[in-house]
Structures are given as C-alpha cells and as structure tokens.
Design a protein around this motif. Structure first.
Motif, short mmCIF file in Angstrom:
data_model
loop_
_atom_site.label_atom_id
_atom_site.label_comp_id
_atom_site.label_asym_id
_atom_site.label_seq_id
_atom_site.Cartn_x
_atom_site.Cartn_y
_atom_site.Cartn_z
N ALA A 30 0.83 -1.21 0.00
CA ALA A 30 0.00 0.00 0.00
C ALA A 30 0.86 1.26 0.00
N LEU A 31 1.91 1.27 0.81
CA LEU A 31 2.80 2.43 0.85
C LEU A 31 3.56 2.58 -0.46
N ALA A 32 4.01 1.47 -1.02
CA ALA A 32 4.71 1.51 -2.31
C ALA A 32 3.79 2.04 -3.40
N ALA A 33 2.52 1.65 -3.37
CA ALA A 33 1.56 2.11 -4.37
C ALA A 33 1.33 3.62 -4.28
N GLU A 34 1.48 4.16 -3.09
CA GLU A 34 1.27 5.59 -2.89
C GLU A 34 2.50 6.42 -3.27
N GLY A 35 3.69 5.90 -2.94
CA GLY A 35 4.87 6.73 -3.13
C GLY A 35 6.12 6.03 -3.59
N GLY A 36 5.99 4.78 -4.03
CA GLY A 36 7.16 4.06 -4.53
C GLY A 36 8.14 3.65 -3.45
N PHE A 37 9.37 3.42 -3.86
CA PHE A 37 10.41 2.89 -2.98
C PHE A 37 10.63 3.77 -1.74
N ASP A 38 10.71 5.08 -1.94
CA ASP A 38 11.03 5.98 -0.82
C ASP A 38 9.92 6.04 0.22
N ALA A 39 8.69 5.75 -0.18
CA ALA A 39 7.57 5.80 0.77
C ALA A 39 7.57 4.62 1.73
N VAL A 40 8.27 3.57 1.39
CA VAL A 40 8.31 2.39 2.25
C VAL A 40 9.38 2.59 3.31
N GLN A 41 8.96 3.05 4.48
CA GLN A 41 9.83 3.21 5.64
C GLN A 41 9.35 2.27 6.73
N MET A 42 10.28 1.69 7.45
CA MET A 42 9.91 0.66 8.42
C MET A 42 8.90 1.18 9.45
N ARG A 43 9.10 2.38 9.96
CA ARG A 43 8.15 2.91 10.94
C ARG A 43 6.76 3.09 10.34
N ALA A 44 6.71 3.56 9.10
CA ALA A 44 5.41 3.75 8.44
C ALA A 44 4.72 2.41 8.21
N VAL A 45 5.50 1.39 7.84
CA VAL A 45 4.93 0.05 7.64
C VAL A 45 4.37 -0.47 8.96
N ALA A 46 5.13 -0.32 10.04
CA ALA A 46 4.68 -0.80 11.34
C ALA A 46 3.39 -0.12 11.77
#
Length: 205
Positions: A30-46
C-alpha cells in the motif's frame, strides 16, 4: 524470533503470526503504491500494519528484506494461479511467453509498486540471498511448468538452467522498464524474442 533473514509463512507457528506477517506485507504494498520505494519506511509500515516497530524488525530485518519478500509473495500467488490451470500455447515458447506476461500481475498493475520491488531486488546484498533465492525458484517453477506442462516428475537440470536464463532476462527487462529505458511494448517484444531464441522457436509470422 530474532533472525538475519525474513520469516516466511512456514516459519510461523500460529495463525495470528501468519496474519500479522500478511498485514506487514499488505502495508508495504500500500505504501509503495502511494509513493514508490522511498515511501516504504519501516516505521510507516509498522504503523499501517498496527504492529510494534520491533515486531516488524523481527519478521523482516530491513526494508530490502521486506520488499523482496513482497515480490516473493506476488510470484507465489502467480505460480499457484498459472500452474493450476491449463497453459495455452502450441509450443514451449508460446507457453513461456504467456506465463511471463501473466506472472507478477501486481508488478504490472502499479508502476510505483513495480519500481519499489525492482529497486529492492537491485539493492539487495548477501544478507537477502534467501529471499532472492525464493523469488528465483518461484520464477523457475513457472517457466519449467510452461516448458513442459505434461512432464511427470521433476524438471531436468537442463530445463532448470534454461529457466534460470529466461528468469534473468525477465528481471533485466523489468529493470529496463521501471527505469524508463524501454516502454511496455518494447519490453514485451524484447522478452518474446529472448524466449524464442533461448527455446529455439521461430517468431510467428
């Protein structure tokens, strides 16, 4: 559960753990779909998966482990769907082209997701070798099944070698597509030609 590699479904003993892992992978996509590679941050995923940051790190030691595991899940889903149904095509090349066009659907639907997963694959180091191996094995399984759908028993070593070559070319083409060096039509034509050359099949008129 501390580990230097990602925890797969087979490593988890309870339904709750498997569901937690699924939420982490879903949040990553979901995060990757919104902003690609840079949007995938561990804290945001958690936060999106509603798990503690420490829990996420116990399942996936890094962002790269997490993204490559997402790619593996995509290929696992594609493998099950494609192998469980008749594969159309008059020869091995046509069947392999068909499965390659239809595998990794999630990579094709959203370019930002494709970019994130492909970049993770490119940036992976030796610590991610187990996850990379899983992706390679799944891609090989798709290709060898298409090469000879009536095969009884395991693929031959030669068939596995051919599948690895085709898989390497496929991944190279994916990189060219996400980096803008080839458009979708050029990528498809390149893969079609490569498969026919490797399998010794002539192009259709």
């Amino acid at each position: 559960m501390s580990t230097s590699t990602s925890l797969g479904v087979e490593d988890l003993g309870s339904a709750a753990q498997r569901e937690r892992r699924k939420r982490m992978l879903d949040a990553t996509i979901a995060l990757a779909a919104e902003g690609g590679f840079d949007a995938v941050q561990m804290r945001a995923v958690a936060e999106r998966a509603d798990v503690a940051l420490g829990t996420l790190y116990r399942y996936f030691p890094s962002k790269i482990h997490l993204l490559v595991s997402c790619m593996a899940r995509e290929f696992d889903s594609s493998t099950r769907r494609l192998i469980d149904a008749p594969i159309p095509g008059d020869d091995a090349a046509e069947r392999v082209i068909y499965v390659l066009r239809n595998s990794g659907r999630g990579l094709q639907v959203n370019r930002k997701v494709a970019d994130a997963l492909t970049r993770a694959f490119m940036f992976a180091d030796a610590s991610v070798k187990s996850e990379i191996h899983v992706v390679g094995e799944l891609l090989s399984a798709i290709v060898t099944a298409a090469m000879d759908p009536d095969r009884a028993g395991e693929p031959t070593e030669r068939d596995r070698a051919v599948a690895r070559i085709i898989g390497d070319v496929w991944l190279s083409a994916l990189v060219a597509w996400v980096t803008g060096r080839m458009n979708g039509r050029e990528t498809a034509a390149y893969m079609d030609e490569a498969v026919r050359i490797v399998l010794g099949s002539s192009s259709p008129n």
